[in-house]
Design a protein around this motif. Sequence first.
Motif, PDB file in Angstrom:
ATOM      1  N   ASP A 111       0.832  -1.205   0.000  1.00  0.00           N
ATOM      2  CA  ASP A 111       0.000   0.000   0.000  1.00  0.00           C
ATOM      3  C   ASP A 111       0.866   1.254   0.000  1.00  0.00           C
ATOM      4  OD1 ASP A 111      -2.288  -1.562   0.034  1.00  0.00           O
ATOM      5  OD2 ASP A 111      -2.683  -1.272   2.176  1.00  0.00           O
ATOM      6  N   LEU A 112       1.939   1.229   0.763  1.00  0.00           N
ATOM      7  CA  LEU A 112       2.876   2.353   0.833  1.00  0.00           C
ATOM      8  C   LEU A 112       3.495   2.616  -0.541  1.00  0.00           C
ATOM      9  CD1 LEU A 112       4.637   4.344   2.554  1.00  0.00           C
ATOM     10  CD2 LEU A 112       6.124   2.395   3.016  1.00  0.00           C
TER      11      LEU A 112
ATOM     12  N   THR B 193       2.390   1.686  -3.481  1.00  0.00           N
ATOM     13  CA  THR B 193       1.339   2.103  -4.408  1.00  0.00           C
ATOM     14  C   THR B 193       1.016   3.578  -4.211  1.00  0.00           C
ATOM     15  OG1 THR B 193       0.432  -0.131  -4.438  1.00  0.00           O
ATOM     16  CG2 THR B 193      -1.024   1.632  -5.170  1.00  0.00           C
ATOM     17  N   THR B 194       0.973   4.015  -2.960  1.00  0.00           N
ATOM     18  CA  THR B 194       0.726   5.426  -2.655  1.00  0.00           C
ATOM     19  C   THR B 194       1.819   6.309  -3.239  1.00  0.00           C
ATOM     20  OG1 THR B 194      -0.511   4.907  -0.650  1.00  0.00           O
ATOM     21  CG2 THR B 194       0.489   7.094  -0.761  1.00  0.00           C
TER      22      THR B 194
ATOM     23  N   GLN C  36       1.311   6.276  -7.189  1.00  0.00           N
ATOM     24  CA  GLN C  36       0.101   6.968  -7.627  1.00  0.00           C
ATOM     25  C   GLN C  36       0.089   8.436  -7.213  1.00  0.00           C
ATOM     26  OE1 GLN C  36      -3.063   4.461  -6.157  1.00  0.00           O
ATOM     27  NE2 GLN C  36      -3.111   3.307  -8.065  1.00  0.00           N
ATOM     28  N   GLY C  37       0.739   8.758  -6.113  1.00  0.00           N
ATOM     29  CA  GLY C  37       0.746  10.131  -5.636  1.00  0.00           C
ATOM     30  C   GLY C  37       1.842  10.988  -6.220  1.00  0.00           C
TER      31      GLY C  37
ATOM     32  N   LEU D 234       4.942   9.622   5.027  1.00  0.00           N
ATOM     33  CA  LEU D 234       4.462   8.291   4.642  1.00  0.00           C
ATOM     34  C   LEU D 234       4.448   7.348   5.842  1.00  0.00           C
ATOM     35  CD1 LEU D 234       6.307   7.997   1.240  1.00  0.00           C
ATOM     36  CD2 LEU D 234       3.820   7.892   1.547  1.00  0.00           C
TER      37      LEU D 234
ATOM     38  N   LYS E 165       1.512   8.236   7.970  1.00  0.00           N
ATOM     39  CA  LYS E 165       0.256   7.822   7.347  1.00  0.00           C
ATOM     40  C   LYS E 165       0.009   6.330   7.515  1.00  0.00           C
ATOM     41  CE  LYS E 165      -2.326   7.782   3.058  1.00  0.00           C
ATOM     42  NZ  LYS E 165      -2.497   8.358   1.742  1.00  0.00           N
TER      43      LYS E 165
ATOM     44  N   SER F 115      -0.595  13.243 -10.046  1.00  0.00           N
ATOM     45  CA  SER F 115      -1.181  14.225  -9.157  1.00  0.00           C
ATOM     46  C   SER F 115      -0.863  15.609  -9.699  1.00  0.00           C
ATOM     47  CB  SER F 115      -0.606  14.056  -7.746  1.00  0.00           C
ATOM     48  OG  SER F 115      -1.016  15.129  -6.954  1.00  0.00           O
TER      49      SER F 115
ATOM     50  N   VAL G  12       0.744  12.633  -0.247  1.00  0.00           N
ATOM     51  CA  VAL G  12       0.808  11.515   0.689  1.00  0.00           C
ATOM     52  C   VAL G  12      -0.572  11.207   1.174  1.00  0.00           C
ATOM     53  CG1 VAL G  12       1.713  10.750   2.894  1.00  0.00           C
ATOM     54  CG2 VAL G  12       3.132  12.093   1.378  1.00  0.00           C
TER      55      VAL G  12
END
Length: 133
Positions: free
Chosen positions: A26-27, A29-30, A33-34, A84, A87, A123, A133
Amino acid sequence: MGLLDQLVAGLGRQSADSQQGSVFLDLATTVIQGHPGGLAGLLEQFTAAGLGREASSWVSTGQNLPISAEQLAEVLGQGNVRALGKKFNISPESASFGLASLLPALVDHLTPNGQVETPLTPSLNAPPGRFNV
Protein backbone atom coordinates in the motif's frame (compact mmCIF):
# COMPACT_ATOMS: atom_id res chain seq x y z
CA MET A 1 2.92 -17.52 -5.70
CA GLY A 2 0.91 -14.27 -5.83
CA LEU A 3 2.27 -10.76 -6.23
CA LEU A 4 2.04 -10.00 -2.51
CA ASP A 5 3.92 -13.20 -1.63
CA GLN A 6 6.63 -12.37 -4.19
CA LEU A 7 6.99 -8.85 -2.87
CA VAL A 8 7.04 -9.94 0.77
CA ALA A 9 9.70 -12.51 -0.15
CA GLY A 10 11.64 -9.61 -1.69
CA LEU A 11 11.55 -7.95 1.72
CA GLY A 12 13.33 -10.97 3.17
CA ARG A 13 10.35 -11.97 5.29
CA GLN A 14 8.26 -15.10 5.33
CA SER A 15 4.75 -14.99 3.88
CA ALA A 16 3.39 -15.17 7.44
CA ASP A 17 4.24 -11.47 7.47
CA SER A 18 1.75 -10.82 4.67
CA GLN A 19 -0.08 -8.19 6.73
CA GLN A 20 3.10 -6.12 7.01
CA GLY A 21 3.85 -6.87 3.36
CA SER A 22 0.41 -5.52 2.52
CA VAL A 23 1.24 -2.29 4.38
CA PHE A 24 4.44 -1.94 2.34
CA LEU A 25 2.57 -2.69 -0.88
CA ASP A 26 0.00 0.00 0.00
CA LEU A 27 2.88 2.35 0.83
CA ALA A 28 4.61 1.74 -2.50
CA THR A 29 1.34 2.10 -4.41
CA THR A 30 0.73 5.43 -2.65
CA VAL A 31 4.19 6.65 -3.67
CA ILE A 32 3.66 5.70 -7.32
CA GLN A 33 0.10 6.97 -7.63
CA GLY A 34 0.75 10.13 -5.64
CA HIS A 35 3.86 11.12 -7.52
CA PRO A 36 3.57 13.82 -10.20
CA GLY A 37 3.65 11.87 -13.45
CA GLY A 38 2.91 8.58 -11.71
CA LEU A 39 5.39 5.79 -12.31
CA ALA A 40 7.15 7.62 -15.15
CA GLY A 41 7.61 10.70 -12.97
CA LEU A 42 8.94 8.65 -10.08
CA LEU A 43 11.47 6.94 -12.34
CA GLU A 44 12.54 10.32 -13.70
CA GLN A 45 13.14 11.50 -10.14
CA PHE A 46 15.42 8.51 -9.48
CA THR A 47 17.27 9.26 -12.71
CA ALA A 48 17.70 12.93 -11.78
CA ALA A 49 19.13 11.83 -8.43
CA GLY A 50 21.83 9.75 -10.13
CA LEU A 51 20.05 6.41 -9.80
CA GLY A 52 18.99 6.07 -13.43
CA ARG A 53 20.86 2.81 -13.91
CA GLU A 54 19.01 1.27 -10.98
CA ALA A 55 15.61 2.62 -12.03
CA SER A 56 16.14 1.47 -15.64
CA SER A 57 16.97 -2.03 -14.40
CA TRP A 58 13.58 -2.27 -12.67
CA VAL A 59 11.78 -1.48 -15.92
CA SER A 60 13.95 -3.66 -18.15
CA THR A 61 13.42 -7.39 -18.40
CA GLY A 62 16.79 -8.18 -16.78
CA GLN A 63 17.97 -8.29 -13.18
CA ASN A 64 16.70 -5.55 -10.82
CA LEU A 65 19.49 -3.54 -9.20
CA PRO A 66 18.94 -2.77 -5.51
CA ILE A 67 18.85 0.59 -3.78
CA SER A 68 19.43 1.29 -0.11
CA ALA A 69 16.95 2.78 2.32
CA GLU A 70 19.22 5.82 2.54
CA GLN A 71 19.22 6.31 -1.25
CA LEU A 72 15.45 6.00 -1.34
CA ALA A 73 15.01 8.57 1.44
CA GLU A 74 17.38 10.92 -0.36
CA VAL A 75 15.40 10.65 -3.61
CA LEU A 76 11.95 11.01 -2.04
CA GLY A 77 13.02 13.44 0.67
CA GLN A 78 13.12 12.87 4.41
CA GLY A 79 9.95 14.90 4.93
CA ASN A 80 8.02 12.74 2.48
CA VAL A 81 9.33 9.56 4.09
CA ARG A 82 8.32 10.81 7.55
CA ALA A 83 4.84 11.71 6.26
CA LEU A 84 4.46 8.29 4.64
CA GLY A 85 5.55 6.56 7.83
CA LYS A 86 3.05 8.55 9.82
CA LYS A 87 0.26 7.82 7.35
CA PHE A 88 0.93 4.07 7.50
CA ASN A 89 1.75 4.01 11.22
CA ILE A 90 5.32 2.81 10.74
CA SER A 91 8.66 4.45 11.46
CA PRO A 92 10.37 6.49 8.74
CA GLU A 93 13.18 3.93 8.80
CA SER A 94 10.72 1.09 8.18
CA ALA A 95 9.09 3.09 5.39
CA SER A 96 12.48 3.68 3.71
CA PHE A 97 13.57 0.07 4.14
CA GLY A 98 10.25 -1.33 2.93
CA LEU A 99 10.12 0.92 -0.11
CA ALA A 100 13.75 0.30 -1.02
CA SER A 101 13.16 -3.45 -0.78
CA LEU A 102 9.81 -3.46 -2.55
CA LEU A 103 9.99 -0.78 -5.23
CA PRO A 104 12.34 -2.62 -7.62
CA ALA A 105 10.09 -5.71 -7.72
CA LEU A 106 6.89 -3.66 -7.92
CA VAL A 107 8.16 -1.51 -10.80
CA ASP A 108 9.35 -4.69 -12.52
CA HIS A 109 5.86 -6.17 -12.10
CA LEU A 110 4.21 -3.01 -13.44
CA THR A 111 6.44 -3.00 -16.53
CA PRO A 112 6.34 -6.60 -17.81
CA ASN A 113 7.22 -5.57 -21.37
CA GLY A 114 10.30 -3.63 -20.33
CA GLN A 115 8.75 -0.19 -20.70
CA VAL A 116 6.46 2.18 -18.85
CA GLU A 117 3.18 1.99 -20.76
CA THR A 118 1.37 5.03 -19.36
CA PRO A 119 1.72 7.18 -16.25
CA LEU A 120 -0.38 5.97 -13.34
CA THR A 121 -2.74 8.63 -12.00
CA PRO A 122 -0.55 11.72 -11.88
CA SER A 123 -1.18 14.22 -9.16
CA LEU A 124 -1.68 17.64 -10.68
CA ASN A 125 -1.62 19.48 -7.35
CA ALA A 126 1.79 18.36 -6.10
CA PRO A 127 4.78 20.63 -6.70
CA PRO A 128 7.78 19.15 -8.56
CA GLY A 129 9.78 16.72 -6.43
CA ARG A 130 6.89 16.32 -4.01
CA PHE A 131 4.02 13.89 -4.12
CA ASN A 132 0.68 13.71 -2.40
CA VAL A 133 0.81 11.51 0.69
